[in-house]
Design an enzyme around this catalytic site. Structure first.
Site, mmCIF file in Angstrom:
data_model
loop_
_atom_site.group_PDB
_atom_site.id
_atom_site.type_symbol
_atom_site.label_atom_id
_atom_site.label_comp_id
_atom_site.label_asym_id
_atom_site.label_seq_id
_atom_site.Cartn_x
_atom_site.Cartn_y
_atom_site.Cartn_z
ATOM 1 N N ASN A 71 -10.783 -0.912 49.035
ATOM 2 C CA ASN A 71 -11.114 -0.884 47.606
ATOM 3 C C ASN A 71 -12.472 -1.539 47.339
ATOM 4 O O ASN A 71 -13.241 -1.065 46.515
ATOM 5 C CB ASN A 71 -10.024 -1.576 46.785
ATOM 6 C CG ASN A 71 -8.722 -0.815 46.851
ATOM 7 O OD1 ASN A 71 -8.709 0.349 47.272
ATOM 8 N ND2 ASN A 71 -7.631 -1.432 46.457
ATOM 9 N N LYS A 72 -12.740 -2.635 48.057
ATOM 10 C CA LYS A 72 -14.024 -3.306 47.836
ATOM 11 C C LYS A 72 -15.097 -2.688 48.720
ATOM 12 O O LYS A 72 -16.261 -2.617 48.320
ATOM 13 C CB LYS A 72 -13.883 -4.805 48.070
ATOM 14 C CG LYS A 72 -12.916 -5.439 47.065
ATOM 15 C CD LYS A 72 -12.841 -6.919 47.142
ATOM 16 C CE LYS A 72 -11.713 -7.451 46.279
ATOM 17 N NZ LYS A 72 -10.355 -7.146 46.806
ATOM 18 N N ASP A 131 -10.227 -8.351 65.056
ATOM 19 C CA ASP A 131 -9.829 -9.628 64.480
ATOM 20 C C ASP A 131 -11.103 -10.383 64.080
ATOM 21 O O ASP A 131 -11.869 -10.815 64.951
ATOM 22 C CB ASP A 131 -9.035 -10.406 65.548
ATOM 23 C CG ASP A 131 -8.632 -11.785 65.051
ATOM 24 O OD1 ASP A 131 -9.126 -12.219 63.993
ATOM 25 O OD2 ASP A 131 -7.828 -12.428 65.750
ATOM 26 N N CYS A 162 -6.349 -13.360 46.145
ATOM 27 C CA CYS A 162 -5.610 -13.051 44.907
ATOM 28 C C CYS A 162 -4.450 -14.041 44.790
ATOM 29 O O CYS A 162 -3.343 -13.678 44.449
ATOM 30 C CB CYS A 162 -5.125 -11.607 44.890
ATOM 31 S SG CYS A 162 -4.049 -11.173 46.256
HETATM 32 C C1 LIG Z 1 -6.538 -9.009 50.832
HETATM 33 S S1 LIG Z 1 -6.436 -7.749 51.982
HETATM 34 C C2 LIG Z 1 -8.020 -6.995 51.837
HETATM 35 C C3 LIG Z 1 -8.153 -6.032 50.705
HETATM 36 C C4 LIG Z 1 -9.463 -5.273 50.754
HETATM 37 N N1 LIG Z 1 -10.595 -6.181 50.814
HETATM 38 C C5 LIG Z 1 -9.607 -4.354 49.573
HETATM 39 O O1 LIG Z 1 -10.194 -4.773 48.564
HETATM 40 O O2 LIG Z 1 -9.144 -3.221 49.649
HETATM 41 C C6 LIG Z 1 -6.606 -8.587 53.505
HETATM 42 C C7 LIG Z 1 -6.723 -7.661 54.697
HETATM 43 O O3 LIG Z 1 -7.072 -8.467 55.828
HETATM 44 C C8 LIG Z 1 -6.452 -7.958 56.980
HETATM 45 N N2 LIG Z 1 -6.485 -9.028 58.007
HETATM 46 C C9 LIG Z 1 -5.598 -10.038 58.204
HETATM 47 N N3 LIG Z 1 -6.025 -10.843 59.206
HETATM 48 C C10 LIG Z 1 -7.205 -10.349 59.641
HETATM 49 C C11 LIG Z 1 -8.133 -10.735 60.661
HETATM 50 N N4 LIG Z 1 -7.912 -11.806 61.431
HETATM 51 N N5 LIG Z 1 -9.231 -9.974 60.843
HETATM 52 C C12 LIG Z 1 -9.468 -8.868 60.068
HETATM 53 N N6 LIG Z 1 -8.620 -8.452 59.104
HETATM 54 C C13 LIG Z 1 -7.507 -9.181 58.889
HETATM 55 C C14 LIG Z 1 -5.085 -7.561 56.474
HETATM 56 O O4 LIG Z 1 -4.470 -6.634 57.336
HETATM 57 C C15 LIG Z 1 -5.419 -6.976 55.087
HETATM 58 O O5 LIG Z 1 -5.633 -5.599 55.185
#
Ligand SMILES: C[S@@+](CC[C@H](N)C(=O)[O-])C[C@H]1O[C@@H](n2cnc3c(N)ncnc32)[C@H](O)[C@@H]1O
Length: 441
Positions: free
Chosen positions: A261-262, A307, A390
C-alpha cells in the site's frame, strides 16, 4: 483472567486483565515536565483509548493513483456507484485542499433514515469480519460462523458479530447466541450448504451483500473503483508516505513492504523514476505485493523476499555493489527509508474482540529495534528515515529508538516536531510516525 480488561467498562480485551495491566504500565511512562502522571489520569487515558478502539471511524478514505486518473474522476465514479447501490442516497464526499490524492467518504448523517430493523433470519460472523463490515465491507464466506437451515439466496438476513469468540463454525441455532452484536442487514448470496459443506475447498466470495450497517457507512471496497484508480487506505498511512517525501530519481528502501500500500504510493510520488527496493520477509505475501505494484503501474519497484534485519552487510566490498542485485546492501546505501514495522496493531478500529496475550504484545519490541538499527545503518548521511506503526504503545514506538524510555511529553520541543502520534483525539485509526535524518557525529 477477568472480563473487560480489568474493569467493567468497554474494552476489546474482554478476557485479559493482563493486557490492561501491561497497557497501564506502558502509559505510566508518560511524564509531564519531568513528573509521572497520576494513576487516575492513566486509568482515564485507558478508558478513552478502549472506547475509541471499540468505535468505528465515521468515514472511509481512498488514496487516488494520480498516475492513472484524477481525484474528480474517482469522486464522480464513486457517486455513480453509491447512487446505484443506495437509490440516490449520496453521502458527503470531501477532499483536503493540500492533499490532492485523498478522498473522504463520510457516513450518512442522522437525517438519513436507514432500514435497521432486526429480521428473524440471523447470521453470526466472527469479530474480525464484524469490524470489516462496520468499516464498509460486505461479508465474505470465511467470516461466517453460524447460519440456520432453510435460508435461501436472496433472503434478507440480520448480521451479528460474535464478540466473545465462543461460537463454533457451522453453528445452527444463531438466535440462541448471547452477547452478540447487531451490525446491520444484508442479502444472502451463498447458502449454508455451500458455506459449510466440507469438500476440502476453502470457501470464498461474498456471502452476504450488506445493505444497511449501524456505522452508517456505505459499503465500498477495492472493486468500487476501476483497477488501479484508487486504494482504500487510512489517512495516517497516506500521511506516512507523504512525510517520507520521496523524490524522483532517488534510491529508496521500503523495509517491510507487503501488501505494498505504501510502496505503490512511494513509487507514484517518485513518478516511477529512480529505484524503490521493497523487502518483505513473508514469502506468502509477495504475490499480493507484485499484483498491487502491477495494478498501480509501480514500474520502478524491485521486490525481494528478505529479512530486513539482515539487509545491511557492513563488510561488503564497496566496489562491486549494485542496488538492483538486491540485499544485503552496504552501509549508507539509501536516500530515504520507510520502516513501516510489524506491530501489535492496537490502533486498528473498530476492535470488537482482541485476544492478544502479553507475550505476543511484548514480542514485537526486539524485532522493531533490530529493524530500526538496520535502517540507520543502511541510510545515507543526511538521508531521511520514517519509522511507523499502527499501534499505540510507547514500548513499540518512542522506546524503539530511545531505550531510556522517554516519550512525547519528555522530548524537547524540536524533537517532538518530528513525531506524530494519532490517538483518540482523531477519528481515524491509531498510528505513530517518527521522522529522522542521519547525522554523522
Ligand atoms: C505493517 S506491515 C507492512 C504494511 C505495508 N508497509 C503496507 O503499507 O502495505 C509489516 C510487514 O512486515 C513484514 N515483516 C515482518 N518481519 C519482517 C522482516 N524481518 N523483514 C522484512 N519484512 C518483515 C510482515 O510480513 C508484514 O508484511
Amino acid at each position: 483472567m477477568s472480563a473487560s480488561g480489568g474493569s467493567n467498562k468497554k474494552s476489546p480485551f474482554k478476557y485479559s486483565s493482563d493486557i490492561h495491566d501491561e497497557l497501564k504500565t506502558d502509559l505510566q511512562k508518560i511524564q509531564i515536565n519531568g513528573t509521572c502522571i497520576e494513576e487516575s489520569e492513566v486509568e482515564k487515558k485507558l478508558d478513552n483509548l478502549y472506547k475509541w478502539i471499540c468505535s468505528t471511524p465515521k468515514n472511509t478514505t481512498y488514496r487516488v493513483n494520480l498516475l492513472k486518473t484524477t481525484t474528480e474522476q474517482v469522486i464522480q465514479h464513486l457517486n455513480n456507484v453509491i447512487a446505484q447501490q443506495y437509490a440516490n442516497r449520496l453521502p458527503t464526499i470531501t477532499t483536503f485542499p493540500h492533499l490532492s490524492e485523498v478522498i473522504i467518504v463520510h457516513c450518512w448523517d442522522k437525517s438519513i433514515k436507514l432500514e435497521l430493523l432486526k429480521h428473524s433470519n440471523e447470521v453470526i460472523v466472527d469479530a474480525t469480519c464484524g469490524s470489516a463490515i462496520l468499516r464498509g465491507s460486505h461479508v465474505f464466506a470465511p467470516g461466517i460462523l453460524g447460519m440456520p437451515h432453510g435460508l435461501n439466496i436472496g433472503d434478507t438476513v440480520s448480521v451479528f458479530a460474535d464478540t466473545t469468540g465462543s461460537c463454533k463454525k457451522g453453528l445452527l441455532k444463531t438466535r440462541e447466541v448471547e452477547n452478540k452484536m447487531f451490525l446491520g442487514n444484508g442479502i444472502l448470496k451463498q447458502t449454508r450448504e455451500n458455506l459449510f459443506y466440507n469438500d476440502g475447498q476453502i470457501k470464498s466470495g461474498i456471502a452476504i451483500h450488506m445493505t444497511e450497517v449501524i456505522s452508517r457507512l456505505p459499503q465500498l471496497n477495492a472493486d468500487s473503483v476501476p483497477d488501479g484508480w484508487a486504494l482504500l487506505q487510512n489517512l495516517p498511512s497516506i500521511l506516512c508516505t507523504l512525510i517520507l517525501n520521496p523524490q524522483p530519481g532517488e534510491i529508496i528502501l521500503d523495509m517491510c513492504s507487503a501488501p505494498g500500500n505504501k510502496s505503490t504510493h512511494i513509487s507514484a510520488l517518485m513518478n516511477g523514476e529512480g529505484i524503490l527496493v521493497a523487502l518483505e520477509k513473508n514469502k506468502s505475501k509477495l504475490e499480493k505485493l507484485k499484483i498491487n505494484c502491477d495494478k498501480f503501474s509501480s514500474g520502478n519497484v524491485k521486490i525481494f523476499c528478505y529479512d530486513s534485519t539482515k539487509a545491511c552487510d557492513k563488510h561488503m566490498d564497496t566496489e562491486c555493489v549494485n542496488i538492483n542485485d538486491g540485499p544485503p546492501f552496504k552501509e549508507n546505501s539509501f536516500d530515504r527509508i520507510l520502516l513501516d514495522s510489524p506491530c501489535s496493531a492496537l490502533g486498528q478500529r473498530p476492535q470488537l474482540l482482541n485476544k492478544i496475550t502479553v507475550a505476543q504484545l511484548r514480542s514485537y519490541v526486539a524485532l522493531q529495534r533490530k529493524l530500526f538499527s538496520a535502517a540507520v545503518q543502511l541510510l545515507k548521511p543526511n538521508g531521511l528515515l520514517v519509522y511507523s506503526t499502527c499501534t499505540i504503545t510507547i514500548a513499540e514506538n518512542e522506546e524503539t529508538f530511545n531505550t531510556k524510555g522517554y516519550i512525547v511529553n519528555g522530548l524537547t520541543k524540536e524533537e517532538s516536531e518530528y513525531i506524530l502520534r494519532i490517538g483518540p483525539e482523531e477519528d481515524t485509526v491509531g498510528f505513530f510516525i517518527a521522522c529522522f535524518t542521519k547525522q554523522i557525529v
